[in-house]
Structure formats: structure tokens, C-alpha cells
Design a protein around this motif. Structure first.
Motif, PDB file in Angstrom:
ATOM      1  N   PRO A 285      17.080  12.903   3.373  1.00  0.00           N
ATOM      2  CA  PRO A 285      16.433  13.218   4.657  1.00  0.00           C
ATOM      3  C   PRO A 285      15.390  12.187   5.069  1.00  0.00           C
ATOM      4  N   LEU A 286      14.820  11.468   4.092  1.00  0.00           N
ATOM      5  CA  LEU A 286      13.855  10.424   4.416  1.00  0.00           C
ATOM      6  C   LEU A 286      14.531   9.317   5.225  1.00  0.00           C
ATOM      7  N   ALA A 287      15.742   8.931   4.822  1.00  0.00           N
ATOM      8  CA  ALA A 287      16.486   7.910   5.570  1.00  0.00           C
ATOM      9  C   ALA A 287      16.842   8.413   6.957  1.00  0.00           C
TER      10      ALA A 287
ATOM     11  N   ARG B 291       3.521   8.016   5.122  1.00  0.00           N
ATOM     12  CA  ARG B 291       3.121   6.620   5.297  1.00  0.00           C
ATOM     13  C   ARG B 291       4.332   5.690   5.270  1.00  0.00           C
ATOM     14  N   GLN B 292       5.284   5.989   4.379  1.00  0.00           N
ATOM     15  CA  GLN B 292       6.459   5.139   4.256  1.00  0.00           C
ATOM     16  C   GLN B 292       7.319   5.206   5.518  1.00  0.00           C
ATOM     17  N   VAL B 293       7.529   6.417   6.048  1.00  0.00           N
ATOM     18  CA  VAL B 293       8.331   6.570   7.257  1.00  0.00           C
ATOM     19  C   VAL B 293       7.653   5.879   8.434  1.00  0.00           C
TER      20      VAL B 293
ATOM     21  N   GLU C  41      20.427  17.628   0.682  1.00  0.00           N
ATOM     22  CA  GLU C  41      19.694  18.755   1.242  1.00  0.00           C
ATOM     23  C   GLU C  41      18.190  18.612   1.075  1.00  0.00           C
ATOM     24  N   ASP C  42      17.767  17.873   0.046  1.00  0.00           N
ATOM     25  CA  ASP C  42      16.331  17.782  -0.229  1.00  0.00           C
ATOM     26  C   ASP C  42      15.912  16.325  -0.360  1.00  0.00           C
ATOM     27  N   TYR C  43      14.586  16.119  -0.346  1.00  0.00           N
ATOM     28  CA  TYR C  43      14.029  14.778  -0.512  1.00  0.00           C
ATOM     29  C   TYR C  43      14.112  14.362  -1.977  1.00  0.00           C
ATOM     30  N   ARG C  44      14.323  13.080  -2.216  1.00  0.00           N
ATOM     31  CA  ARG C  44      14.391  12.516  -3.569  1.00  0.00           C
ATOM     32  C   ARG C  44      13.298  11.461  -3.731  1.00  0.00           C
ATOM     33  N   GLY C  45      12.062  11.897  -3.588  1.00  0.00           N
ATOM     34  CA  GLY C  45      10.942  10.967  -3.664  1.00  0.00           C
ATOM     35  C   GLY C  45      10.977  10.002  -2.500  1.00  0.00           C
ATOM     36  N   SER C  46      10.738   8.726  -2.787  1.00  0.00           N
ATOM     37  CA  SER C  46      10.718   7.710  -1.731  1.00  0.00           C
ATOM     38  C   SER C  46      12.070   7.021  -1.571  1.00  0.00           C
ATOM     39  N   ARG C  47      13.113   7.548  -2.204  1.00  0.00           N
ATOM     40  CA  ARG C  47      14.430   6.909  -2.153  1.00  0.00           C
ATOM     41  C   ARG C  47      15.127   7.240  -0.838  1.00  0.00           C
ATOM     42  N   LEU C  48      15.778   6.237  -0.271  1.00  0.00           N
ATOM     43  CA  LEU C  48      16.530   6.417   0.961  1.00  0.00           C
ATOM     44  C   LEU C  48      18.004   6.714   0.700  1.00  0.00           C
ATOM     45  N   VAL C  49      18.538   6.160  -0.406  1.00  0.00           N
ATOM     46  CA  VAL C  49      19.953   6.330  -0.746  1.00  0.00           C
ATOM     47  C   VAL C  49      20.049   6.759  -2.200  1.00  0.00           C
ATOM     48  N   VAL C  50      20.901   7.717  -2.498  1.00  0.00           N
ATOM     49  CA  VAL C  50      21.119   8.182  -3.874  1.00  0.00           C
ATOM     50  C   VAL C  50      22.632   8.300  -4.093  1.00  0.00           C
ATOM     51  N   ARG C  51      23.005   8.401  -5.345  1.00  0.00           N
ATOM     52  CA  ARG C  51      24.408   8.626  -5.674  1.00  0.00           C
ATOM     53  C   ARG C  51      24.562  10.092  -6.073  1.00  0.00           C
ATOM     54  N   GLU C  52      25.418  10.787  -5.355  1.00  0.00           N
ATOM     55  CA  GLU C  52      25.599  12.220  -5.585  1.00  0.00           C
ATOM     56  C   GLU C  52      27.096  12.544  -5.585  1.00  0.00           C
ATOM     57  N   HIS C  53      27.560  13.221  -6.651  1.00  0.00           N
ATOM     58  CA  HIS C  53      28.965  13.571  -6.801  1.00  0.00           C
ATOM     59  C   HIS C  53      29.865  12.333  -6.724  1.00  0.00           C
ATOM     60  N   GLY C  54      29.392  11.235  -7.289  1.00  0.00           N
ATOM     61  CA  GLY C  54      30.184  10.034  -7.384  1.00  0.00           C
ATOM     62  C   GLY C  54      30.229   9.172  -6.134  1.00  0.00           C
TER      63      GLY C  54
ATOM     64  N   ILE D 182       0.826  -1.205   0.000  1.00  0.00           N
ATOM     65  CA  ILE D 182       0.000   0.000   0.000  1.00  0.00           C
ATOM     66  C   ILE D 182       0.855   1.248   0.000  1.00  0.00           C
ATOM     67  N   THR D 183       1.962   1.221   0.745  1.00  0.00           N
ATOM     68  CA  THR D 183       2.808   2.410   0.886  1.00  0.00           C
ATOM     69  C   THR D 183       3.903   2.493  -0.163  1.00  0.00           C
ATOM     70  N   ARG D 184       3.888   1.578  -1.139  1.00  0.00           N
ATOM     71  CA  ARG D 184       4.972   1.556  -2.130  1.00  0.00           C
ATOM     72  C   ARG D 184       4.986   2.826  -2.961  1.00  0.00           C
ATOM     73  N   ARG D 185       3.817   3.320  -3.329  1.00  0.00           N
ATOM     74  CA  ARG D 185       3.741   4.541  -4.132  1.00  0.00           C
ATOM     75  C   ARG D 185       3.388   5.722  -3.240  1.00  0.00           C
ATOM     76  N   PRO D 186       4.217   6.759  -3.248  1.00  0.00           N
ATOM     77  CA  PRO D 186       3.919   7.931  -2.418  1.00  0.00           C
ATOM     78  C   PRO D 186       2.619   8.599  -2.869  1.00  0.00           C
ATOM     79  N   ARG D 187       1.719   8.821  -1.934  1.00  0.00           N
ATOM     80  CA  ARG D 187       0.482   9.551  -2.218  1.00  0.00           C
ATOM     81  C   ARG D 187      -0.129   9.995  -0.904  1.00  0.00           C
ATOM     82  N   GLU D 188      -1.037  10.957  -0.993  1.00  0.00           N
ATOM     83  CA  GLU D 188      -1.726  11.451   0.185  1.00  0.00           C
ATOM     84  C   GLU D 188      -2.618  10.363   0.769  1.00  0.00           C
TER      85      GLU D 188
END
Length: 354
Positions: free
Chosen positions: A210-212, A114-116, A191-204, A39-45
């Protein structure tokens, strides 16, 4: 039986659950968590209608489970389960209030809340299982554990009421949280949220979102709540299966209940007063239970009486909170302060400029 025998007795804890009942209960729990995850897989109100429906569903489940216990294992097991569930549910509501403060402090978008919350609930379940196992091991090694559990609950009750009387503000300072500082020291955070992602690759290199960070903070608070919650329910029943079942049923549905009670949680201003009374009462009950094993003349508090006291306390603090809120609404606001304006003396113009 002497006090020394009581303190060092190592008898297996009795349980009503067969291996089959354990397996069915755990499988049902995992299935419900999987449904929540889908149910919480897709971010929505979160819609209020869906939240209410899921909350009613998750409140009906323990009622039906208690009736099953009554039919299959007698009224004693059912009363212990219902009492433990009421205790755990009331503590879970306080848990929800802390979740609400954390979500606000991290400015979590409503579509990701919901995801958090699901991360927090799953983490709470895992931690409760660990503490339930530790509690069972402590009780099996000797009834001294009742003294320890009782002391923990009484100290916690004293801390809660001390904070209430001191008038501490209900707010969360993210920068002062040890778990957040620890994570930031070793892992970069975007600095900002990236959707429902907890980990991203930034500057290599990998970075947390912030969600994580919000999920880590909620998991850290779960540890604190588990320390209070498990001894509290062991004060109602010594059956590890019933302890697990009460915790599982109380935590299931918290995600939906959060959105139903979101506007109500701040109005339960006397909830902490009630929780402190309940924890202190169960702490005394545990100490009396230990004392009864050493000296038979020490009275014990029956489980049914405990249920009555706990329900009466919750009803009382709810009623007093509503009355206090109503009194504040009816209280006339102070009149606006009107500042006196001094008259300005006319300025004479020079004769040559007229």
C-alpha cells in the motif's frame, strides 16, 4: 509590429543564469534532496522541533538567494524571484493539503509519512522540470503561449471557485482514482504495509505494498498541480532559470512543513478562495502581457504590483479563515433536544395472582 509577427516570433528566452549558476543550483538541489533521503531512510515519528527547524532553514534559503540575485543581477530579477516564490509556495500549501487527504485515505502510518512525502516532492520536481521545459519551448515559438497559459489559469480558477461554492467535501475516494485502479489491474497489492518496502515477493510473485500505491496516487496528483503551477510562475517571469528556482525553493522543505502545518491546514478554510483569485489575476496578467505586445495601448501589470496583490490576497484569506474559526468556536451549541416520556399506566394484576 503586427499581430502575426507577435504570434509567430521565435526569439530565444533571456535568462540571467550562466551555465555555472545552473550547475551550482542543480548540484545544491541534489545535495539537499540527498540529505532529505538520508533523513527519511529509517521510518520514525517526525518531531515537531525538528520539523520547525527544517522549515525555518528552507524558508531562509530563498530569502538569501533573492538577496544574491539583487546584488548580482539587480532588483528586477530579485522581485520576480520573490513574487514567483510566494505564488509557488501558496500553491504548494494547497498541494500539502491534498497530500494530507491522501495519506489519511491510505491510512499511511505516521512513521512512513515522511517517506511518501519525499516521493511526492521528488516527483513534483521532476514533473515541474518537464513542464518548465515545455513552457519555455512554447514561449520561444511565439507569444501565443501567453494566451494559452492565461486561459489555463482562468479556467482553473473558475473550477476551484465552482467547487468551493458547490460545497464539495474535501475527501479522497481511493477506489475512484484512475491511477490506483490502473495499478491494481496489472499488479497485485498486499493487504498490509511491510515497513518502508514498496515491493515484496508474495506467493512466488512480486507484489506492491500500500505504500507504493500511496506514492503512485501522490505522483498522479503532482501532474495536476504542475499543469497549474508552471503557467502561474511564467506569468511572473519569463526566465526559465527563475521559474526553475522558484519551483525548487517552494518544493524544498515541504516534507518538514507538512508536519508543522498538519493541524493548521484544515483551518485555512478560505485558502482555495484566495488561490482562485491569485490564479485568475495571473491569468489576466498574462493575457494583458500578450495584448501589450500586439497593441501597445494595452496596459501591463508590473511585477511589484503583482507581488503586492498576491501577498494582500493571502493575508486576507488567512485573516478571514481565522475569524470564521473563532466565530464557530464562540457560537453557542444548540440545546439538547429533550424527548417527552409518556407516563406508563400501572397494570392491574389478576386477583388470583396476588
Amino acid at each position: 509590429m503586427s499581430a502575426g509577427t507577435i504570434l509567430h516570433a521565435a526569439e530565444p528566452l533571456r535568462t540571467i543564469a550562466s551555465p555555472t549558476l545552473w550547475a551550482v543550483t542543480v548540484a545544491a538541489l541534489l545535495l539537499l534532496l540527498l540529505i532529505d533521503l538520508l533523513i527519511t531512510r529509517r521510518p520514525r515519528e517526525e518531531s515537531m522541533r525538528a520539523s520547525v527547524a527544517w522549515s525555518v532553514f528552507y524558508l531562509l534559503l530563498p530569502v538569501l538567494f533573492g538577496l544574491y540575485l539583487w546584488a548580482g543581477h539587480g532588483g528586477g530579477a530579485a522581485v520576480e524571484f520573490y513574487t514567483g516564490f510566494v505564488v509557488e509556495k501558496s500553491l504548494s500549501v494547497d498541494n500539502l493539503f491534498v497530500f494530507m487527504l491522501l495519506l489519511a485515505a491510505f491510512a499511511v502510518p505516521s512513521a512512513l509519512a515522511r517517506q511518501v512525502l519525499l516521493y511526492g516532492i521528488v516527483g513534483a520536481l521532476v514533473l515541474r522540470v518537464i513542464f518548465i521545459w515545455l513552457g519555455a519551448a512554447a514561449l520561444q515559438s511565439g507569444t501565443w503561449a501567453f494566451l494559452l497559459f492565461g486561459a489555463i489559469l482562468i479556467v482553473t480558477a473558475g473550477k476551484i471557485i465552482k467547487d468551493v461554492l458547490r460545497g464539495d467535501e474535501q475527501e479522497v475516494d481511493i477506489s475512484s482514482m484512475r491511477s490506483v485502479r490502473f495499478v491494481r489491474r496489472f499488479v497485485p497489492v498486499t493487504e498490509d504495509y511491510r515497513g518502508s518496502r514498496l515491493v515484496v515477493r508474495e506467493h512466488g510473485r512480486l507484489a506492491l505494498t500500500p505504500l507504493a500505491l500511496a506514492a503512485v496516487a501522490i505522483l498522479a496528483t503532482d501532474i495536476v498541480f504542475a499543469v497549474d503551477s508552471v503557467p502561474a510562475v511564467y506569468g511572473v517571469t519569463e526566465d526559465p532559470f527563475l521559474v526553475f528556482a522558484t519551483n525548487a525553493f517552494a518544493l524544498l522543505g515541504l516534507r518538514a512543513l507538512y508536519f508543522v502545518l498538519q493541524g493548521v491546514l484544515t483551518k485555512l478554510r478560505h485558502l482555495n478562495h484566495g488561490l482562485s483569485v491569485i490564479l485568475a489575476f495571473i491569468g489576466v496578467k498574462l493575457i494583458l502581457h500578450w495584448g501589450h505586445g500586439v497593441w501597445t495601448w494595452v496596459p501591463e501589470i508590473p511585477t511589484l504590483a503583482s507581488l503586492g496583490v498576491i501577498v494582500a490576497v493571502l493575508i486576507t484569506v488567512t485573516a478571514t479563515s481565522l475569524l470564521a474559526n473563532r466565530r464557530d468556536r464562540l457560537r453557542p451549541s444548540p440545546p439538547a433536544r429533550v424527548e417527552r416520556v409518556e407516563p406508563v399506566e400501572p397494570v392491574e394484576e389478576p386477583a388470583g395472582e396476588r
